[in-house]
Design a protein around this motif. Structure first.
Motif, mmCIF file in Angstrom:
data_model
loop_
_atom_site.group_PDB
_atom_site.id
_atom_site.type_symbol
_atom_site.label_atom_id
_atom_site.label_comp_id
_atom_site.label_asym_id
_atom_site.label_seq_id
_atom_site.Cartn_x
_atom_site.Cartn_y
_atom_site.Cartn_z
ATOM 1 N N UNK B 207 9.675 32.652 6.119
ATOM 2 C CA UNK B 207 8.975 33.348 7.256
ATOM 3 C C UNK B 207 8.037 33.151 6.370
ATOM 4 N N UNK B 208 7.952 33.768 5.471
ATOM 5 C CA UNK B 208 6.544 34.130 4.642
ATOM 6 C C UNK B 208 6.337 32.740 4.044
ATOM 7 N N UNK B 209 6.726 31.845 4.090
ATOM 8 C CA UNK B 209 6.587 30.656 3.746
ATOM 9 C C UNK B 209 5.628 29.901 4.774
ATOM 10 N N UNK B 210 6.954 29.392 5.783
ATOM 11 C CA UNK B 210 6.036 29.104 6.527
ATOM 12 C C UNK B 210 4.917 29.920 6.830
ATOM 13 N N UNK B 211 4.875 30.855 7.770
ATOM 14 C CA UNK B 211 4.433 31.786 8.033
ATOM 15 C C UNK B 211 2.698 32.566 7.924
ATOM 16 N N UNK B 212 2.916 32.444 6.343
ATOM 17 C CA UNK B 212 2.184 33.259 5.514
ATOM 18 C C UNK B 212 1.579 31.866 4.785
ATOM 19 N N UNK B 213 2.844 31.529 3.761
ATOM 20 C CA UNK B 213 1.629 30.998 2.196
ATOM 21 C C UNK B 213 1.305 29.469 2.812
ATOM 22 N N UNK B 214 2.137 28.325 3.876
ATOM 23 C CA UNK B 214 1.638 27.510 3.662
ATOM 24 C C UNK B 214 0.049 27.388 4.625
ATOM 25 N N UNK B 215 0.097 28.615 5.374
ATOM 26 C CA UNK B 215 -1.285 28.354 5.963
ATOM 27 C C UNK B 215 -2.102 28.396 5.211
ATOM 28 N N UNK B 216 -1.942 29.624 4.444
ATOM 29 C CA UNK B 216 -2.921 30.458 3.266
ATOM 30 C C UNK B 216 -3.173 29.417 2.642
#
Lengths: 260, 297
Positions: B207-216
């Protein structure tokens, strides 16, 4: 006998650094009851934010015991027992305000319909109705911070942990938000732990004021506020208010926090 | 109109310098010719002749433009083997070769960036990969591509992989690196507070990857993709040098074998137009995506 929400017994936290151990917290005993509004006040380095982070299980105490809702802080975090508001709003710039509030709901697996309902409800709660489709940069700092409070409220945790949420805002906005926060607390009956370094803010908001002092971070005084729960802004001119503020100032002084 | 003036001035200066250089470099050949004929020639005769040689050291701009036109429009529309008369692209024109190179570049770019993104995700989420992958990725880029490209092609040919894929793999070999570097930086760009926020939600790493790291990481990704697509293009051309067949690289090599300098320059013009076009397309996608994400770049 009200329910105990947070109970700390002899909590201590020592960071090991290159210059030797740093005692961020030492011997902290505290009980927070359900529905309390507890402020933590003290100078920088007194461990007030560290203690809040311990309650949130973002830090792990090295001594003592800390329970949240009757379980360990870590278990409480996994049970999503609290909403946390940081010093900065920290909204994702690529999500709208509504999208930001939806973030915890998506992570926690709420249905699409329930997500939409909850976003509407908390937007209204923080007085941002109609701003759901705006992007964060389109809002003022105070509105962004309100959106971040809405985000922490969205999943209905009983505990709200707030780390100097209004520290970066000017005094006029801060007064306004303090008033709104009290109204919100009255409506939602949450238990709130609130870190600040403003004496008037702490006295105005709290049912209980925890005065802390540094090196090592510890509790210098715990003040049960005699003020009524219903508090208009001008209560700050009343003798009771001034007396409490005075005692807070004394507590800070007794902690030798003004020595240097 | 105001913004056009400086651009035109710069272009004018470059063209003028080019003409001057062409005359200077091609003059010696005219003098040698004259000496062989037992006569001497002055600059008044040298200048027009130096601009119209058949195999100049440096072709003049109008020669390159004429050759470019002849090998694209002229070849396809008027030529016997062009698309108008034969129904397929001429193998003497540049359009076919440009298309061959472009398709290998695109395939290589997709493979390379996909691989780069996967590697970056692995590096950010796995301590062992973090410590072990980067040195290899850097080492891979220190090997001269002209040295390793023929070997990759030979090895792949021996296992029966030929045609587009070997070229694309070399293109990918060059383009994954900027994507890895940019994406690792991008995936690590969220600050401690944003990561703490996800911890308070007890969010999983995915979830951290999809919702935060990738968009950032999107702004970083697009910056790397621009470098990556250009690298991919260079890789394809280098891979075409030893291959033969079709492609801009093959044309460049053939041109230099036969001393066809004008043809080489016309091919270079096509190559640079293609490269600029691809970087432009990535830039366009970038501004669209970032605008949609509310992060106008």
């Amino acid at each position: 006998m009200p329910d105990t929400v947070i109970e700390a017994k002899g909590v201590g936290l020592t960071f090991q650094t290159g210059d030797g151990p740093v005692h961020a917290l030492k011997g902290v005993d505290l009980v927070i009851e359900k529905g309390d509004f507890v402020s933590f006040i003290g100078p920088s380095g007194c461990g007030k934010t560290t203690f809040l982070r311990c309650m949130a299980a973002l830090e792990t105490p090295t001594e003592g015991s800390l329970t949240v809702n009757g379980m360990s802080a870590e278990a409480a975090r996994q049970a999503r027992a609290y909403g946390y508001v940081f010093q900065a709003a920290g909204l994702y710039p690529w999500r709208t305000i509504g999208g930001n509030i939806r973030l915890p709901l998506e992570i926690m697996g709420f249905s699409k319909q329930e997500q939409a309902e909850r976003v509407e409800r908390v937007l209204e709660l923080v007085d941002l109705k109609g701003f759901g489709k705006k992007y964060p940069w389109q809002l003022s700092g105070g509105m962004q911070q309100r959106a971040s409070i809405a985000r922490a409220l969205a999943f209905d945790a009983d505990i709200l942990l707030m780390d100097e949420p209004f520290g970066a805002l000017d005094e006029i906005v801060r007064d306004h938000l303090n008033e709104q926060l009290l109204a919100l607390w009255a409506r939602t009956e949450k238990t709130i732990a609130f870190v600040t370094h403003s004496i008037p803010e702490a006295v105005y908001l709290s049912t209980k004021i925890v005065v802390m002092s540094p090196r090592p971070g510890r509790i210098a005084d715990v003040i049960e506020s005699p003020l009524p729960r219903e508090r208009p802004l001008d209560i700050r001119d009343s003798p009771e208010f001034i007396a409490v503020a005075h005692r807070v100032r004394d507590g800070l002084r007794a902690g030798h926090s003004y020595d240097d | 109109m105001k913004s056009f003036a400086p651009v035109l001035v710069v272009v004018g200066v470059i063209v003028a310098l080019w003409y001057a250089a062409a005359v200077g470099m091609n003059a010696q050949w005219e003098r040698d010719q004259a000496a062989r004929a037992g006569s001497e020639i002055g600059w008044a005769e040298i200048v027009p002749k130096a601009m119209h040689q058949e195999r100049p050291v440096l072709p003049a701009p109008h020669q390159v433009v004429a050759e470019f036109w002849k090998l694209t429009w002229g070849e396809e529309v008027a030529g016997r083997r062009g698309i108008v008369q034969s129904g397929s692209l001429s193998n003497r024109g540049l359009v076919l070769h440009a298309w061959v190179t472009l398709s290998a570049t695109m395939l290589g770019f997709v493979i390379g960036s996909g691989f780069g993104i996967l590697l970056a995700v692995g590096i950010v989420h796995n301590r062992a990969m973090d410590a072990s992958v980067m040195p290899w990725a850097i080492a891979s880029q220190t090997i001269p591509i002209v040295a390793i490209a023929p070997m990759i092609i030979v090895v792949l040919n021996s296992v029966g992989v030929a045609g587009l894929v070997p070229k694309a793999i070399i293109a990918a070999y060059l383009s994954f690196f900027p994507v890895v570097v940019g994406m690792v930086k991008g995936l690590r760009s969220p600050d401690g507070m944003q990561l703490d926020l996800l911890r308070t939600y007890n969010a999983s790493a995915a979830q951290g990857l999809w919702k935060l790291r990738l968009p950032a990481s999107m702004p970083y990704l697009f910056a790397s993709l621009k470098v990556g697509v250009a690298a991919s293009f260079v890789g394809t051309i280098v891979a075409e040098l030893p291959l033969g067949g079709a492609g801009l690289g093959t044309r460049l090599l053939a041109g230099s074998y036969y001393g066809q300098t004008i043809q080489i320059w016309a091919t270079l013009v096509v190559a640079s137009l293609l490269a600029a076009g691809m970087v432009g397309v990535v830039g366009l996608v970038q501004s669209r995506v970032l605008a949609r994400m509310g992060m106008a770049a």
